[in-house]
Design an enzyme around this catalytic site. Sequence first.
Site, PDB file in Angstrom:
ATOM      1  CD  GLU A 127      -4.001 116.097  85.253  1.00 37.89           C
ATOM      2  OE1 GLU A 127      -5.033 115.024  85.504  1.00 37.89           O
ATOM      3  OE2 GLU A 127      -3.930 116.554  84.487  1.00 37.89           O
ATOM      4  N   GLY A 267     -14.504 117.106  87.769  1.00 37.10           N
ATOM      5  CA  GLY A 267     -15.364 115.959  87.408  1.00 37.10           C
ATOM      6  C   GLY A 267     -14.831 114.465  87.755  1.00 37.10           C
ATOM      7  CB  ALA A 268     -13.821 111.723  86.744  1.00 32.36           C
ATOM      8  CD  GLU A 270      -6.222 111.772  83.527  1.00 29.68           C
ATOM      9  OE1 GLU A 270      -7.362 112.376  84.222  1.00 29.68           O
ATOM     10  OE2 GLU A 270      -5.494 112.458  82.926  1.00 29.68           O
ATOM     11  CG  ASN A 271      -6.108 108.937  90.009  1.00 30.59           C
ATOM     12  OD1 ASN A 271      -5.279 109.612  89.983  1.00 30.59           O
ATOM     13  ND2 ASN A 271      -7.157 108.840  90.399  1.00 30.59           N
ATOM     14  CG  HIS A 303     -12.548 112.723  79.388  1.00 30.83           C
ATOM     15  ND1 HIS A 303     -12.540 113.615  78.484  1.00 30.83           N
ATOM     16  CD2 HIS A 303     -11.730 113.003  80.561  1.00 30.83           C
ATOM     17  CE1 HIS A 303     -11.237 114.531  78.802  1.00 30.83           C
ATOM     18  NE2 HIS A 303     -10.810 114.090  80.065  1.00 30.83           N
ATOM     19  CD  GLU A 304     -11.499 111.404  83.835  1.00 29.11           C
ATOM     20  OE1 GLU A 304     -10.663 111.209  83.645  1.00 29.11           O
ATOM     21  OE2 GLU A 304     -12.319 112.553  83.773  1.00 29.11           O
ATOM     22  CG  HIS A 307      -7.455 110.807  80.432  1.00 31.09           C
ATOM     23  ND1 HIS A 307      -6.742 111.863  79.299  1.00 31.09           N
ATOM     24  CD2 HIS A 307      -8.224 111.999  81.056  1.00 31.09           C
ATOM     25  CE1 HIS A 307      -7.180 112.989  79.672  1.00 31.09           C
ATOM     26  NE2 HIS A 307      -8.048 112.978  80.306  1.00 31.09           N
ATOM     27  CD  GLU A 326      -7.237 116.383  80.215  1.00 33.18           C
ATOM     28  OE1 GLU A 326      -8.267 116.115  79.805  1.00 33.18           O
ATOM     29  OE2 GLU A 326      -6.783 115.979  81.486  1.00 33.18           O
TER      30      GLU A 326
HETATM   31  N1  B3K Z   1      -7.111 115.032  84.101  1.00 38.25           N
HETATM   32  C1  B3K Z   1      -8.171 115.482  85.250  1.00 38.25           C
HETATM   33  C2  B3K Z   1      -7.899 116.880  85.591  1.00 38.25           C
HETATM   34  C3  B3K Z   1      -7.328 117.258  86.965  1.00 38.25           C
HETATM   35  C4  B3K Z   1      -7.251 118.604  87.171  1.00 38.25           C
HETATM   36  C5  B3K Z   1      -6.828 118.735  88.453  1.00 38.25           C
HETATM   37  N2  B3K Z   1      -6.516 120.206  88.925  1.00 38.25           N
HETATM   38  C6  B3K Z   1      -9.609 115.375  84.767  1.00 38.25           C
HETATM   39  C7  B3K Z   1      -9.666 114.952  83.317  1.00 38.25           C
HETATM   40  O1  B3K Z   1      -9.483 115.981  82.567  1.00 38.25           O
HETATM   41  O2  B3K Z   1      -9.675 113.890  82.968  1.00 38.25           O
HETATM   42 ZN    ZN Z   2      -9.002 114.848  81.118  1.00 42.25          ZN
END
Ligand code: B3K
Ligand code: ZN
Length: 885
Positions: A127, A267-268, A270-271, A303-304, A307, A326
């Site tokens: 991402e 921070g992290a 969410e794959n 949070h992750e 998602h 987000e």
């Molecule tokens: N979705 C990721 C953000 C990644 C950003 C990369 N440039 C983290 C989050 O908001 O959970």
């Molecule tokens: Zn997020």
Amino acid sequence: MRTEQPKMIYLKDYQAPDYLIDETHLTFELFEDHSLVHAQLVMRRNPAAGTGLPPLVLDGQQLELLSLSMDGAELGAADYQLSDSQLRLQPKAASFVIDSSVRIHPESNTALEGLYKSGSMFCTQCEAEGFRKITYYLDRPDVMSKFTTTVSAEQHRYPVLLSNGNPIASGPEEGDRHWVTWQDPFMKPAYLFALVAGDLWCVEDSFTTMSQREVALRIYVEPENIDKCQHAMDSLKKSMRWDEEVYGREYDLDIFMIVAVNDFNMGAMENKGLNIFNSSCVLAKAETATDAAHQRVEAVVAHEYFHNWSGNRVTCRDWFQLSLKEGFTVFRDAEFSADMNSRTVKRIEDVAYLRTHQFAEDAGPMAHPVRPDAFIEISNFYTLTVYEKGSEVVRMIHTLLGAEGFRKGSDLYFERHDGQAVTCDDFIKAMEDANGVDLSQFKRWYSQGGTPRLSVSESYDAQARTYSLSFKQSCPPTPGQKDKQPFVIPVALGLLDGQGGEMPLRLAGEAAAGGTSRVVAIDQAEQVLTFLDVAEKPLPSLLRGFSAPVKLGFPYSRDQLMFLMQHDSDGFNRWEAGQQLAVQVLQELIAQHQRGEALVMDPRLTAALRTVLEDEQLDQAMVAEMLSLPGEGYLTEISVVADVDAIHGAREFARRQLAEALFEPLWQRYQANREVSRSSPYVAEAEHFARRSLQNIALSYLMLGDQPQVLAACLEQFEVCDNMTERLAALAVLVNSPFEEEKAKALASFADFFKDNPLVMDQWFSVQAASSLPGALERVQQLMQHPAFTLKNPNKVRALIGAFAGQNPVGFHQADGSGYRFLADQVITLNALNPQIASRLLSPLTRWGKYDSARQGLMKAELERILASGELSSDVFEVVSKSLA
Ligand code: B3K
Ligand code: ZN
């Protein structure tokens, strides 16, 4: 690096993709000096995008194309066009298969986007647009595909090979290699793809879902961190339960994995089924992580995980809709944290953060709506506005609809759009349809940037027993948006009588009073609310719980603020009254400082805080929050022209006055809390966080005086404790103290003991970089030479350079411009190494509009110097050019 002038991309130009990718089959061959990626894409014409067979344009960057075929027929150079960002070819039929092989270089990828190495392991960050650095693809979130991924690597170096979904096959290969195939049954966009290969250990657990399915939970870390995973695992299980209970959302795969990596831009991530985390957001145990770090781990894990529904099952149509996932997910994690800990304290922390940082962003050159309508580089739009303000927008919907109405709306949203890539409008539509309401005016929160101002005045008619509140809203212009239409501003309010009791609220037109705390929607530029049967002139409590992200103005006297501090039934507003009282007192001191007068502080602030300190009934975390004066960042944000030295001088003066006047109760509170810490083992729970936070803020005040027993206590706390919260707090106050010998000793022994723990060393760098004592820049420059520091690790950059530029106003804003020059130098170096980090690090320079003209000139000169420094990444180019526009 770009080769052409970066161009602006507009939301209004959105078009559905010409082609779709039903299946994606990937094979990775990982080697030490390169990697090979073979991709088979099963594609077809998108029936929703028109007729005919337009050219197929695949995204791809920094890829060495080795072979390409369509439907099994090898393509020659004449059959396609290749640029540094695209591969263009001509399909011959409505359905076809593309096979490609590319060579990439994860081992030298310092941008940490795409496939890269963190230490000895391979990992990915896709991402927003990192997948195009892995293979040629339609790298956009509205192209969703079913992924099958095979990873092959050396067995000994990389015993663990992971990707999304479930493992379906594995086996050995020649030459001490092995392979594993993973299949993800859910359609997903490429930005949710992940791969990990490394020598990792894992902590395992399981979770039984609400429909009684067993899910295997695994947290993978480097072997030395295996003892720091329990808190993240507990947080994960709590999150999974909470999402079932509060949103009815169940996890959908048989396995959920988290991998901790040291080198990570954010921070992290969410794959799907395979979250990849910055180790700072996973690892936590008492001895090495503070209470704040424990709470951050809990929040980020949640949070992750959340998602998985708000982001993965229902994803974004395009990146302009980023806040769809987000903002909503931040709101979900904030509510989760509020339920797990103290709701009021969580709200106070979030609001203080929003008002200091997001309000500043909203008032600067990078200001944009929650749903931006144009960008050059999407990585620059992972902002406080998209995340934090986006969450406030979702919170307002929750406030307006109530918890039940909101849940009906979210149920409909998930049901209606499961498996789809959708827009913020679709989210609002679900809320509207489920509740039979019209949110069209409310949607201006998505399209208009800037922080609205809400000014309120009152009038009381004793004869008629009516009380009126007049509201006026306005919103300053932001880049590209001059005139704003009125917002819908939910104002939660109550009226207090002379004893501090809550008065029943009856609005004009209502037959009877209904409740003592109400939410009214202010939706016009000017609006008057009249309350009936009001027996005495009340004191209004406005914007309870910070019910809207606005700047509220009401002419409270200091005595009225003291009254609200003691009597408001809304905990948030009690804190807020104390903050506003402190703001008034501090602004008076700032003005005295600027006039060169002797500083004289209003004793009412001391009196008010004494009452708070002596209130044994009050939650200790609340006491700690109320004792914390508004930060220099917030005082800067609310200034027209921020006088860095006056703000610092005034605030330090106030802290010393309070420390002296309140020595006794502070010392008493400190000792009582320290005694509990000393005699009981560390527990990572809200009531213990609360006790330690009061203990530590008391210590920071006490150390401003010169009582020898305090220094002794501080040293004792530093040396004799079982946790990082007490140890780091003691170290931080020592670092900011005049006790040079003790400070040097403590810093040295700390570094010696923790030298092998990078996350602890980050803290060690930060406390020194943030210290406002003279010589900050020299300290930071020296620390950059420390063996534990490297510009290649984003955590280190943030801990040292970021802390200096963002948390040390007097150090950074030195009148000679040395702080600005230093930061610009680092940005120029990082631009070539890691554009995303370079661009983020820049943000203090973008706030030049807040300072005096001499500093403005110096800051702009550094921005100009960056702009002229050579080939800039699109990330840095966008921020610098917009800041100078
Ligand atoms: N979705 C990721 C953000 C990644 C950003 C990369 N440039 C983290 C989050 O908001 O959970
Ligand atoms: Zn997020």
